[in-house]
Design an enzyme around this catalytic site. Structure first.
Site, PDB file in Angstrom:
ATOM      1  N   ALA A  52       0.844  -1.382   0.026  1.00 43.19           N
ATOM      2  CA  ALA A  52       0.124  -0.114  -0.077  1.00 43.19           C
ATOM      3  C   ALA A  52       0.651   1.050  -0.012  1.00 43.19           C
ATOM      4  O   ALA A  52       0.164   2.349   0.078  1.00 43.19           O
ATOM      5  CB  ALA A  52      -0.754   0.050   1.276  1.00 43.19           C
ATOM      6  N   ASP A  53       2.365   1.242   0.196  1.00 42.40           N
ATOM      7  CA  ASP A  53       3.062   2.393  -0.132  1.00 42.40           C
ATOM      8  C   ASP A  53       4.262   2.353  -1.058  1.00 42.40           C
ATOM      9  O   ASP A  53       5.462   2.482  -0.663  1.00 42.40           O
ATOM     10  CB  ASP A  53       3.675   2.464   1.453  1.00 42.40           C
ATOM     11  CG  ASP A  53       4.038   4.022   1.681  1.00 42.40           C
ATOM     12  OD1 ASP A  53       3.616   4.720   0.777  1.00 42.40           O
ATOM     13  OD2 ASP A  53       4.996   4.015   2.440  1.00 42.40           O
ATOM     14  N   PRO A  54       3.776   2.320  -2.272  1.00 41.82           N
ATOM     15  CA  PRO A  54       4.827   1.905  -3.472  1.00 41.82           C
ATOM     16  C   PRO A  54       5.568   3.295  -3.436  1.00 41.82           C
ATOM     17  O   PRO A  54       5.669   3.695  -5.171  1.00 41.82           O
ATOM     18  CB  PRO A  54       3.968   1.275  -4.488  1.00 41.82           C
ATOM     19  CG  PRO A  54       2.877   2.045  -4.531  1.00 41.82           C
ATOM     20  CD  PRO A  54       2.407   2.176  -3.003  1.00 41.82           C
ATOM     21  N   ASN A  58      10.671   2.857  -1.768  1.00 42.07           N
ATOM     22  CA  ASN A  58      10.296   1.405  -1.439  1.00 42.07           C
ATOM     23  C   ASN A  58      10.176   0.403  -2.780  1.00 42.07           C
ATOM     24  O   ASN A  58       9.628  -0.633  -2.944  1.00 42.07           O
ATOM     25  CB  ASN A  58       8.899   1.286  -0.950  1.00 42.07           C
ATOM     26  CG  ASN A  58       8.764   1.773   0.593  1.00 42.07           C
ATOM     27  OD1 ASN A  58       9.923   1.791   1.285  1.00 42.07           O
ATOM     28  ND2 ASN A  58       7.735   1.808   1.238  1.00 42.07           N
ATOM     29  N   ARG A 168      -4.913   5.510  -1.944  1.00 37.01           N
ATOM     30  CA  ARG A 168      -3.582   6.102  -1.685  1.00 37.01           C
ATOM     31  C   ARG A 168      -2.525   5.507  -2.472  1.00 37.01           C
ATOM     32  O   ARG A 168      -1.493   6.285  -3.339  1.00 37.01           O
ATOM     33  CB  ARG A 168      -3.335   5.883  -0.068  1.00 37.01           C
ATOM     34  CG  ARG A 168      -1.928   6.417   0.275  1.00 37.01           C
ATOM     35  CD  ARG A 168      -1.464   6.244   1.581  1.00 37.01           C
ATOM     36  NE  ARG A 168      -0.366   6.741   2.050  1.00 37.01           N
ATOM     37  CZ  ARG A 168       0.637   6.134   1.816  1.00 37.01           C
ATOM     38  NH1 ARG A 168       1.039   5.379   1.115  1.00 37.01           N
ATOM     39  NH2 ARG A 168       1.792   7.170   2.385  1.00 37.01           N
TER      40      ARG A 168
END
Length: 408
Positions: A52-54, A58, A168
């Site tokens: 959920a945080d690319p 990352n 997001r």
């Protein structure tokens, strides 16, 4: 590895935003962005368990062009109905189906039961066109989400964590993608996968969405939408045109497809009648082949029609193109409906799959053994035969071509 950090392996790589390294290893930026988007899409809409945080920190690019995800501290999960809901939201937004979009949000539990949905649909219709004024290839995800957010704060929306995580994730993806390739657009990259799923996924909700997209409320074909959906789906690696054709034909021969089958026959007769006797002959040959269960002849006839209408982007002339050019020099201009029928035939045929006609045989066999198809094919033969005879006789005596009322 420590008691608070799990280290899985060491990976040599560099950031997606490292232009010098990308140039050094001669890596295609557009291909990297496409790989990133497609990988995340399959995590979100395929498996449901996704990173959920690319953001840029990352992700690493390996020198051979592969991507490596780092830091799995922010993961999220969406169940199948939730994944399908988000997928359909993209379709409804691209097609400007505000009523369907609002109804879907209520089915997902975003809007309380009993809420008057009409004002929300009207608000979407008034607010989103500014963000959707361009083609899907130019849609900016951030602008679309911003407009949606304004409406969701105004009306009684309650967004679950998985939906916020998906929004997001896609927002971060588009921001990173634009840093690597300024022309990148997340919705443009995502829509081929979405279209492919709608056309080929057997889940009831997606099949119902396909019917709502491709058909009007009274069962008539929305040719423009069907053509667009088929065209977009070709951009997805997993797209199997034979599955899409099989799904469409299953509906065609179902009880729900009776009216559609009759309307399709009317359009074939009316559209073909605007052409010359030669083209009518091709359609009669295909219809007769289905009526007598001659599968190979049916494939051959439809591919002949396909070759007449197809165009190529290069200058290499094939025998089929030479035949088409020769016939086009003597045939009248096809009607817009016939041209569109030809384009759709291409999308359902050779361009999306192998040129081996045997891939079509199981579907043609299914159609040829269906009594409704045999009845419609016989009717098409009879009606076209009548029109061909009338046209020939009037031409023989120097009379103008006959005028026929549209439909039956």
């Amino acid at each position: 590895t420590t008691n608070k950090v799990l280290t899985m392996e060491w990976v040599d790589g560099f950031r997606l935003t490292d232009s010098d390294a990308l140039d050094k290893y001669q890596l295609d930026r557009k291909k990297l962005v496409d790989t990133l988007v497609q990988c995340s899409l399959r995590q979100i809409l395929g498996n449901g368990f996704f990173h959920a945080d690319p953001h840029a920190g990352n992700l690493l690019v390996v020198p051979d062009g592969r991507l490596c995800y780092l830091d799995f501290g922010m993961m999220s999960y969406a169940a199948a109905p939730q994944r399908n809901g988000f997928l359909l939201a993209v379709v409804h937004i691209v097609n400007r189906d505000w009523d369907e979009l609002v109804s879907m949000y209520q089915r997902l539990g975003f809007i309380p039961e009993g809420t008057d949905l009409k004002p929300i649909a009207v608000a979407l219709e008034k607010t989103l066109p500014d963000a959707l004024s361009s083609d899907v290839s130019e849609l900016n995800f951030k602008n679309v989400v911003g407009k949606l957010g304004d409406i969701m704060y105004t009306y009684p929306f309650s967004l679950p964590p998985f939906y916020i995580s998906i929004i997001r994730c896609l927002g971060v993806l588009e921001g990173l993608a634009i840093q690597v390739d300024p022309q990148a657009r997340i919705l443009s990259e995502a829509y081929p996968y979405v279209a492919s799923r709608v056309l080929t996924d057997p889940q009831g909700e997606l099949q119902e969405a396909l019917r709502r997209l491709a058909l009007t409320s009274d069962g008539k074909i929305r040719w423009n939408r069907l053509e667009r959906l088929l065209s977009e789906a070709r951009g997805s690696q997993e797209y199997d045109v034979s599955v899409a054709v099989n799904s469409l034909t299953d509906y065609l021969i179902s009880d729900d497809g009776i009216q559609l089958l009759d309307d399709l026959a009317d359009q074939i007769v009316d559209g073909t009648d605007s052409l010359s006797i030669e083209t009518i002959g091709y359609v009669i040959e295909a219809s007769r082949a289905l009526a007598i269960r001659d599968e190979v002849a049916a494939v051959r006839a439809f591919r002949t029609l396909e070759n007449l209408f197809q165009t190529r982007d290069d200058d290499v002339s094939t025998p089929a193109e030479r035949l088409r050019d020769q016939l086009n020099s003597v045939l009248p201009e096809p009607t817009p409906t016939m041209k569109q029928f030809g384009r759709i035939a291409l999308l359902l045929g050779a361009r999306g799959s192998s040129s081996d006609p045997s891939k079509l045989l199981p579907i043609v066999r299914k159609l040829s053994q269906e009594p409704r198809i045999q009845r419609i094919s016989s009717e098409v033969i009879a009606r076209l035969g009548e029109r061909m005879m009338s046209r020939s006789l009037r031409a023989m005596f120097g009379l103008p071509p006959p005028e026929h009322k549209s439909g039956r």
